[in-house]
Write an enzyme that holds these catalytic residues in place. Structure first.
Site, PDB file in Angstrom:
ATOM      1  N   ASP A  49      -7.034  -2.763   3.500  1.00 56.52           N
ATOM      2  CA  ASP A  49      -6.275  -3.869   2.917  1.00 56.52           C
ATOM      3  C   ASP A  49      -6.604  -5.212   3.564  1.00 56.52           C
ATOM      4  O   ASP A  49      -5.909  -6.194   3.307  1.00 56.52           O
ATOM      5  CB  ASP A  49      -4.768  -3.594   3.068  1.00 56.52           C
ATOM      6  CG  ASP A  49      -4.376  -2.227   2.559  1.00 56.52           C
ATOM      7  OD1 ASP A  49      -4.839  -1.864   1.473  1.00 56.52           O
ATOM      8  OD2 ASP A  49      -3.621  -1.518   3.245  1.00 56.52           O
ATOM      9  N   ASP A  81       0.869  -1.166   0.000  1.00 54.40           N
ATOM     10  CA  ASP A  81       0.000   0.000   0.000  1.00 54.40           C
ATOM     11  C   ASP A  81       0.919   1.232   0.000  1.00 54.40           C
ATOM     12  O   ASP A  81       2.099   1.124   0.348  1.00 54.40           O
ATOM     13  CB  ASP A  81      -0.884  -0.033   1.248  1.00 54.40           C
ATOM     14  CG  ASP A  81      -1.864   1.121   1.284  1.00 54.40           C
ATOM     15  OD1 ASP A  81      -2.287   1.575   0.208  1.00 54.40           O
ATOM     16  OD2 ASP A  81      -2.196   1.582   2.390  1.00 54.40           O
ATOM     17  N   ASP A 133      -1.614  -1.071   5.918  1.00 59.66           N
ATOM     18  CA  ASP A 133      -1.902  -0.559   7.261  1.00 59.66           C
ATOM     19  C   ASP A 133      -3.087  -1.261   7.915  1.00 59.66           C
ATOM     20  O   ASP A 133      -3.446  -0.962   9.035  1.00 59.66           O
ATOM     21  CB  ASP A 133      -2.159   0.955   7.211  1.00 59.66           C
ATOM     22  CG  ASP A 133      -3.277   1.312   6.234  1.00 59.66           C
ATOM     23  OD1 ASP A 133      -4.017   0.408   5.846  1.00 59.66           O
ATOM     24  OD2 ASP A 133      -3.377   2.497   5.850  1.00 59.66           O
TER      25      ASP A 133
END
Length: 1149
Positions: A834, A481, A830
């Site tokens: 996700d 990410d 994080d």
């Protein structure tokens, strides 16, 4: 007819879900059951044990196939590659005990919701239901569709209108009783499993059953000391395992027990409001949220008021989230479909904490129970812990194959004994059978993982599924990410580029000597956010926080409306006194449409204090916000200005505004239209200092890095370049795919990014090698590729480095598609958007302050990507250590087998002595197995991975060569000793074995020169292979750094030199023995060191090529002169048969 029987016999449970199961109907037959009981008795329980291991055989033996409607036994089979079977008994729910308001023969529905599965499952006039319980979820038989349907949830077919009107006033008392009986209690009950159950489950493991057989055999042959030692070790091992399982069970029980004892106020139709324990809640109940802190005991949809909740338990991020009521619309669409993937903004999930609840003026906030018990979000997480998804990793399957192979060698040994002219060789044959299988192989596989987990914990990396550590050693692609992972979590406000009269004005930079003037831009920055005041402190998303701080306004609550007002003493905290000369007292935020990663925008309806008109402010992705604005208000150079900032790596957010003269209680679609474009908010998002070195380290190790972000495509490409994810000299090709429009089919265009002017040359990179071009695309293009260009997707994925504007569902889909190409995928994020991708990846790493997060298998408390190479290093070291231990145990078993077989050649009962076996097994092998894995990981990542399979050519080559060396050495020693002038043959007994001699042999009093020679050769050979298999570089540190292993290996070496129970031999012969051992060591060491080069040479000679899908595609593209396409446009085939929809994408939020 047969087709109909098969159709009625078989059905899919949880179709297209992660826990999809095949269900087969069977009916118990008395005669078959009687035969099986007789078999249990005649086999002394062996058949029963076999059925315990193979439940499908139990069903096939006791039952006959039938339709599911008539079945009393259901055989379940997973649809994954493991095809695991489970047997379930069909039970009945009796509703006749309840006082029914309707007659049993009445056609009236049992519950008010006519569409409820409960009405279709009732068997009248008996008022009974058939059900099965699978992994804590209850399924009842639906007579209308002839399927088992899940209960414990409201039907997804309900519309927004039906949820408000069917359930808004609550349920009747009678309906609540029916639902309680059918759905079960609203409790996530985790049983603290009794010790006897855990003990039986552990000792009935096939390994321990085989070990019990082995020990019984050894005890019968008089090997008492050795057997007792193994029994003690096994008892300790089983005891520790049972203790660990009991502790885990207790911890999980304590974790969820509090959930079952929450007090809630429920609204019922005929009894009004009453307080009850949460375990009595049922789907359809309405409960009140009175503003107090509450740990939600179920999944519920908000139908009145609004809430602020902490979803840290689900996402790993303790950022307050605003929840809004489900709109009351007449739309015929199901409520989830109407809200699209943003339906979560209306749902309060079980296990999350309500921090604040606000009424809407019609009373307290209310919510309708959606799901109860294990059907809830928290229940689903607990079930994933209780029933983890099987790991598709070759190590454990190959270990079983290894054991089977060794057993086959043992069987050959048994046949070898039968060939001898001896009347009673059964005991010896069984001894040879068990000697070839080291009893410590299964346990040895876990030692490397346990030590690696301990080392990771010291580095603040925590793991909830230790088996995945070995898988980390195979990672060759990592998805990252961007925001908060590669870049700093907090954004810095860089500037605001206001727009007025469809033209951009002079940029206002932060910090600045002049304050931001009052106007719609200032109003948007002050009010368009989801910040909350908790404990007199402003909390929320870091981006919102930075934007709000740039206005120097403060927040407070007035009459339950979130207000933003001026600070009373500006000189105390602000250097800009003139800032507070704005012509408004403050802004009241009346309604919020929270941010959604799917919609890529958020809006608020606000009102200036003292004024009547309403304001709507919107912020979000520039492309999205501009599409809601009147085009005459959007500057003509909007795209050029946007690219100016995104190409420099800035995070850009657009602002928009509209005056409303009507009530704010409108639908989102009605208020979010005809807006005026206000300008661009420019945020600076710096790379974390650790990002670039880590990405370089991964690139040097030929581990591919991919960025998967929800940010703008140009910004993501710029960050990828600055992080060295894309080399400066490499070209970036933007892939833009469009949905079909009218008669025009779906299309895909390829264009060079602005900074990539040269046409890419022909350079298709193999694994880990740098390519001179990279693809980049956004989530919309990815979705079109999956649906309309699926055959092209693998080619594009091979070199796509940047995926922008990706929704959570698209991230999960991408990970799955990469896995289909045989990549071993890691995902680092994080934990917020996700979660799906973190769970889907082979190794998901969540950057979280929590010690363990349910969002992913691994959690790093260090908030940067340094944890990724650390995890890969430890994974490689653990994997290599596991292989080394298995190889050692294999060699140890075969060394013992060869020595025993050679000695049996001399005399059918003259084998190694009891104490000699004890020293080999306990003093040497056990200590080696316990300490071999203590060697730490090598600090530098090698540019290649260790083998991922036990049954792989390099490892088999190593084992086979060392077995040959062992056989050669022991055979030479065995034959040479017979030719010595001082050699005396031992007595050979070829007649019936006398009991006295058997006892004499068991006590190892029969000595021979063969045994005196083979004992040191085999014992020290065990130490040699332990040393050779403990090689360090490139995956582990050198063996001399493992002082425990080295010291414990030298001690048994000295013990073996004591020549216990040996005959006296000349010194020169002892020198010959040492020379043979020295030669064996040199040859083994050289072979192990050069094993990789030897295998590469064999590969080149035979023309072997990797069978991985991504390597096949790479070789194919190398031969394609037209790849990659540049400045071209392709169209999808018109045939609908070519359209492919990935079910994992379609059915994920």
């Amino acid at each position: 007819m047969e087709e109909k029987i098969w159709k009625d016999h078989y059905v899919l449970l949880n179709k297209d879900e992660e826990n999809e199961l095949e269900a087969f109907g069977y009916q118990t037959q008395c005669c078959r059951k009687a035969l099986c009981i007789a078999g249990y008795i005649l086999s002394c329980g062996a058949l029963l044990l076999l059925f315990y291991w193979k439940p499908e055989w139990d069903v096939w033996a006791n039952c006959v196939p039938c339709s599911l409607e008539e079945a009393d036994v259901i055989l379940l089979r997973t649809t994954d590659e493991f095809q695991k079977y489970t047997r379930k008994k069909v039970t009945w729910i009796d509703l006749s005990t309840l006082t029914q308001p309707i007659g049993s023969n009445s056609e009236c529905p049992l519950v008010a919701d006519k569409d409820s599965v409960i009405n279709r499952a009732i068997m009248k006039p008996q008022l009974k239901m058939r059900c099965i319980q699978v992994q804590k979820i209850r399924y009842i038989w639906d007579f209308s569709v002839k399927e088992f349907r899940k209960v414990g949830s409201l039907e997804d077919s309900n519309t927004c209108h039906s949820i408000h009107h069917k359930y808004g006033a609550g349920l009747t008392g009678e309906e609540r009783k029916i639902r309680q009986l059918v759905c079960g209690p609203n409790a996530i009950e985790v049983e603290i499993r009794p010790i006897w159950k855990l003990l039986f489950k552990e000792i009935l493991n096939p390994f321990y059953v085989f070990q019990a057989f082995t020990l019984t055999l050894w005890l019968s042959q008089g090997y008492i000391e050795y057997s007792v030692a193994i029994i003690i070790l096994s008892v300790i091992s089983v005891g520790l395992t049972v203790y660990d399982l009991r502790q885990q069970s207790t911890k999980l029980h304590d974790l969820v027990e509090e959930h079952n004892k929450v007090q809630v106020t429920v609204c019922t139709k005929n009894e009004g409001f009453k307080e009850l324990e949460s375990r009595y809640l049922v789907p359809g109940d309405v409960f009140l949220l009175d503003g107090k802190k509450l740990s939600l005991p179920c999944d519920a949809v908000l139908i009145d008021g609004s809430c602020i909740v902490n979803e840290g338990m689900l996402t790993g991020e303790s950022i307050p989230v605003m929840k809004t009521l489900l709109p009351l619309t007449e739309s015929p669409e199901p409520w989830k479909t109407h809200s699209m993937e943003d339906y979560r903004r209306h749902v309060l999930f079980c296990g999350t904490e309500v921090i604040q609840a606000k009424s809407s003026g019609r009373g307290l906030a209310r919510a309708v129970v959606l799901q109860t018990g294990f059907n809830t979000a928290k229940g689903d997480l607990v079930r994933s812990i209780l029933y983890p998804r099987p790991l598709n990793f070759q190590l454990y399957r190959d270990a079983f194959k290894f054991i089977v192979g060794l057993s086959a060698i043992g069987v050959l040994g048994s046949i070898y004994t039968i060939c001898k002219p001896v009347s009673d060789v059964v005991a010896m044959a069984l001894l040879l059978l068990t000697a070839a299988v080291p009893p410590a192989i299964p346990a040895a596989l876990t030692t490397g993982t346990v030590y690696a987990q301990r080392r990771l914990k010291k580095k603040k990396i925590f793991c909830i599924t230790p088996q995945r550590i070995n898988i980390c050693g195979q990672i060759n692609l990592v998805c990252f990410d961007k925001t908060g992972t590669l870049t700093e979590d907090g954004l810095d406000l860089w500037g605001i580029l206001p727009s007025e009269g469809s033209r951009f004005q002079k940029i206002h930079k932060f910090p600045s000597s002049t304050p931001l003037p009052w106007g719609p831009v200032c109003g948007a920055m002050a009010s368009c956010h989801s910040l909350v005041v908790l404990n007199k402190k402003i909390q929320g998303d870091p981006l919102d926080l930075k934007m709000f701080e740039g206005t120097h306004w403060v927040m407070s609550f007035i009459m339950d409306l979130l207000s933003v007002i001026h600070e009373s003493n500006p000189q105390a905290t602000s250097p800009f006194p003139d800032l507070f000369q704005a012509p408004v007292e403050g802004i009241a935020i009346l309604h919020q449409f929270p941010f959604s990663s799917g919609l890529q925008r958020m809006s608020v309806v606000s009102q200036k204090i003292g004024e009547e008109q309403y304001d709507l402010y919107m912020k979000g992705a520039p492309e999205t916000v501009s599409s809601f604005c009147r085009q005459e208000t959007v500057p003509s150079d909007f795209l050029e200005e946007l690219k100016t900032y995104t190409s420099r790596g800035f995070r850009v957010i657009a602002l928009a505004h509209k005056y409303n003269h009507v009530s704010f209680l409108l639908s989102r679609e009605e208020v979010e239209s005809g807006l005026e474009f206000l300008g661009l908010l420019v945020m600076e998002n710096r790379l974390k200092p650790e990002t670039k070195p880590v990405l370089r380290e991964l690139a040097a190790a030929r581990i591919r890095s991919i960025m998967v972000t929800g940010d703008n495509l140009q910004t993501a490409v710029t960050v990828a370049r600055s992080a060295d994810m894309i080399h400066e000299a490499s070209k970036v090709i933007i892939v833009e795919a469009s949905e079909p429009e009218g008669s025009t089919p779906a299309s895909i265009a390829w264009r060079l990014a602005e900074n990539s002017k040269a046409t890419p040359g022909k350079d298709i990179a193999l694994e880990g090698e740098s390519s001179n071009y990279h693809f980049a695309m956004n989530g919309k293009s990815y979705q079109v590729l999956v649906k309309h260009f699926y055959s092209l997707l693998p080619k594009i994925l091979l070199n796509t480095t940047v995926f922008a504007r990706m929704s959570p569902g698209q991230k999960s889909s991408l990970v799955e598609e990469l896995q289909k190409l045989d990549y071993c995928v890691g995902m680092c994020g994080d934990g917020a958007n996700d979660c799906g991708a973190l769970k889907m990846a082979h190794a998901g790493i969540s950057l979280s302050e929590q010690e363990a997060s349910v969002a992913s298998p691994f959690t790093s408390q260090i908030p940067n990507i340094q944890c990724v190479p650390e995890l890969i290093r430890e994974g490689r070291a653990a994997l290599v250590a596991s292989f080394a231990v298995v190889k050692y145990l294999t060699l140890y078993g075969l060394i013992q087998f060869v020595g025993t077989a050679l000695l049996f050649w001399v005399s059918q009962l003259q084998i190694f002595g009891n104490y000699q076996y004890l020293i080999q097994d306990m003093v040497i092998t056990l200590l080696v197995c316990l300490t071999m894995s203590l060697t730490e990981a090598y600090p530098k990542l090698a540019p290649y991975r260790p083998p991922g399979q036990l049954i792989s050519p390099p490892l088999l080559l190593s084992v086979i060569l060392n077995v040959c060396f062992t056989i050669a050495m022991q055979t030479c020693g065995f034959l040479l000793v017979k030719k010595q002038p001082w050699y005396v043959a031992p007595p050979v007994h070829r007649c019936a074995i006398e009991p006295a001699f058997l006892e004499h042999s068991a006590q190892s009093m029969v000595l021979s020169y063969e045994g005196t020679t083979l004992w040191p050769l085999s014992s020290i050979n065990c130490i040699i292979v332990a040393f050779v298999f403990s090689k360090g570089k490139p995956f582990r540190k050198p063996i001399y750094t493992n002082y425990a292993n080295l010291g414990k290996a030298l001690k048994p070496n000295c013990c073996s030199c004591l020549f216990q129970q040996f005959l006296c031999t000349p010194v020169i012969w002892r020198v010959y023995v040492l020379l043979m051992l020295l030669v064996t060591f040199c040859v083994s060491f050289f072979t192990e060191v050069s094993n990789k080069h030897l295998w590469m040479l064999i590969k080149d000679c035979v023309g072997y090529q990797s069978k991985s899908q991504y390597r096949k595609w790479q070789r194919m593209l190398q031969r394609d002169p037209n790849w990659p396409p540049v400045n071209t446009k392709d169209f999808a085939a018109r045939s609908t048969a070519e359209v492919y929809i990935n079910p994992s994408y379609e059915h994920r939020d």
